[in-house]
Write an enzyme that holds these catalytic residues in place. Structure first.
Site, PDB file in Angstrom:
ATOM      1  N   HIS A 137      50.930  24.814  40.080  1.00  0.00           N
ATOM      2  CA  HIS A 137      50.376  25.147  41.399  1.00  0.00           C
ATOM      3  C   HIS A 137      49.178  24.260  41.713  1.00  0.00           C
ATOM      4  CE1 HIS A 137      48.407  27.155  38.168  1.00  0.00           C
ATOM      5  NE2 HIS A 137      47.500  27.742  38.915  1.00  0.00           N
ATOM      6  N   ASP A 173      40.684  27.927  44.790  1.00  0.00           N
ATOM      7  CA  ASP A 173      40.889  29.316  44.387  1.00  0.00           C
ATOM      8  C   ASP A 173      42.329  29.446  43.922  1.00  0.00           C
ATOM      9  OD1 ASP A 173      39.687  32.153  44.417  1.00  0.00           O
ATOM     10  OD2 ASP A 173      41.701  32.401  45.253  1.00  0.00           O
ATOM     11  N   LYS A 230      40.050  24.307  34.822  1.00  0.00           N
ATOM     12  CA  LYS A 230      40.453  23.939  36.181  1.00  0.00           C
ATOM     13  C   LYS A 230      39.984  22.524  36.503  1.00  0.00           C
ATOM     14  CE  LYS A 230      40.023  27.082  39.498  1.00  0.00           C
ATOM     15  NZ  LYS A 230      39.644  28.238  40.322  1.00  0.00           N
ATOM     16  N   GLY A 238      43.791  31.108  30.561  1.00  0.00           N
ATOM     17  CA  GLY A 238      44.084  32.292  31.382  1.00  0.00           C
ATOM     18  C   GLY A 238      45.453  32.887  31.104  1.00  0.00           C
TER      19      GLY A 238
HETATM   20  P1  IMP Z   1      39.805  31.557  40.163  1.00  0.00           P
HETATM   21  O1  IMP Z   1      39.411  32.744  40.971  1.00  0.00           O
HETATM   22  O2  IMP Z   1      40.427  30.489  40.996  1.00  0.00           O
HETATM   23  O3  IMP Z   1      38.706  31.001  39.312  1.00  0.00           O
HETATM   24  O4  IMP Z   1      40.945  31.987  39.154  1.00  0.00           O
HETATM   25  C1  IMP Z   1      41.290  33.328  38.956  1.00  0.00           C
HETATM   26  C2  IMP Z   1      41.834  33.583  37.587  1.00  0.00           C
HETATM   27  O5  IMP Z   1      43.165  33.102  37.516  1.00  0.00           O
HETATM   28  C3  IMP Z   1      41.031  32.955  36.469  1.00  0.00           C
HETATM   29  O6  IMP Z   1      40.634  33.975  35.598  1.00  0.00           O
HETATM   30  C4  IMP Z   1      41.966  32.044  35.776  1.00  0.00           C
HETATM   31  O7  IMP Z   1      41.896  32.214  34.393  1.00  0.00           O
HETATM   32  C5  IMP Z   1      43.346  32.426  36.312  1.00  0.00           C
HETATM   33  N1  IMP Z   1      44.053  31.186  36.566  1.00  0.00           N
HETATM   34  C6  IMP Z   1      43.910  30.357  37.630  1.00  0.00           C
HETATM   35  N2  IMP Z   1      44.665  29.262  37.473  1.00  0.00           N
HETATM   36  C7  IMP Z   1      45.283  29.405  36.286  1.00  0.00           C
HETATM   37  C8  IMP Z   1      46.158  28.563  35.554  1.00  0.00           C
HETATM   38  O8  IMP Z   1      46.513  27.440  35.946  1.00  0.00           O
HETATM   39  N3  IMP Z   1      46.551  29.058  34.379  1.00  0.00           N
HETATM   40  C9  IMP Z   1      46.181  30.269  33.901  1.00  0.00           C
HETATM   41  N4  IMP Z   1      45.360  31.074  34.517  1.00  0.00           N
HETATM   42  C10 IMP Z   1      44.889  30.635  35.713  1.00  0.00           C
END
Ligand code: IMP
Length: 186
Positions: free
Chosen positions: A170, A66, A15, A142
């Site tokens: 996004h 987030d 991120k 992810g």
């Molecule tokens: P967080 O709560 O914002 O840290 O993200 C939640 C989950 O969504 C994390 O486990 C990330 O791996 C997944 N995630 C968030 N953004 C992306 C992305 O751009 N690509 C893939 N997975 C994402």
């Protein structure tokens, strides 16, 4: 207060790297504060990011993001539970869950909450797409190997270069809104 250097509170290398590249396009330096942020239970990523920022006791320009994957057929699941679902059932579990589903539409949402000595403001970004039938590509992180954005040629985010993902993601959309706002304000 100097605003061409901003801190991002995150424990995620991916991120941070994606966000840093977008801010660099605008000449804004993003530094990392490696923290495990406090996350409330809420449906809305804006509320989650804003709360994580609110409880951070730091007096520098700082932001928290987030993000999550929202699958339409499952009323947005995993959404705010995106990291939990990834840690538990992982991409294989999502593919298994959707094995017989024809409606595969989904979206990634990102909310970036920013604060400095004068103002608190939140920006959001979204990319719509669909869940693939199998994992493809080794790029990104992810859910990227199973997410196919509408605006491209049928490849998953995992099959794209970081630059291609940054063109439509996004996260890039939310951070570009913040960067534009900061530029217009300075
Ligand atoms: P967080 O709560 O914002 O840290 O993200 C939640 C989950 O969504 C994390 O486990 C990330 O791996 C997944 N995630 C968030 N953004 C992306 C992305 O751009 N690509 C893939 N997975 C994402």
């Amino acid at each position: 207060m100097r605003r061409n250097k901003i801190w991002m509170g995150t424990s995620s290398d991916h991120k941070f790297a994606e966000a840093r590249e977008v801010m660099k396009e605008y000449g804004i330096k993003l530094e990392r504060l490696n923290i495990d942020r406090v996350e409330i239970q809420a449906d809305d990523p804006e509320l989650i990011a804003e709360y994580s920022l609110k409880v951070l006791d730091i007096e520098v320009p700082i932001l928290i993001e987030d993000a999550g994957l929202y699958i339409d057929k499952y009323f947005g699941f995993p959404g705010p539970y995106s990291s939990y679902a990834l840690r538990t059932i992982d991409n294989e579990g999502i593919l298994k869950l959707m094995e017989c589903d024809e409606d595969r539409s989904a979206r990634y949402l990102s909310a970036v909450a920013y604060r400095d000595g004068e103002i608190s403001i939140t920006f959001t970004g979204e990319v719509t797409g669909r869940i693939a039938y199998e994992k493809k590509g080794t790029g990104g992180f992810g859910y990227d190997p199973i997410f196919i954005p509408d605006e491209e040629d049928g490849r998953t985010f995992g099959e794209m270069s970081p630059e291609e993902k940054a063109g439509i993601s996004h996260r890039a959309r939310a951070f570009r809104k913040l960067a534009e706002w900061l530029k217009n304000r300075n």
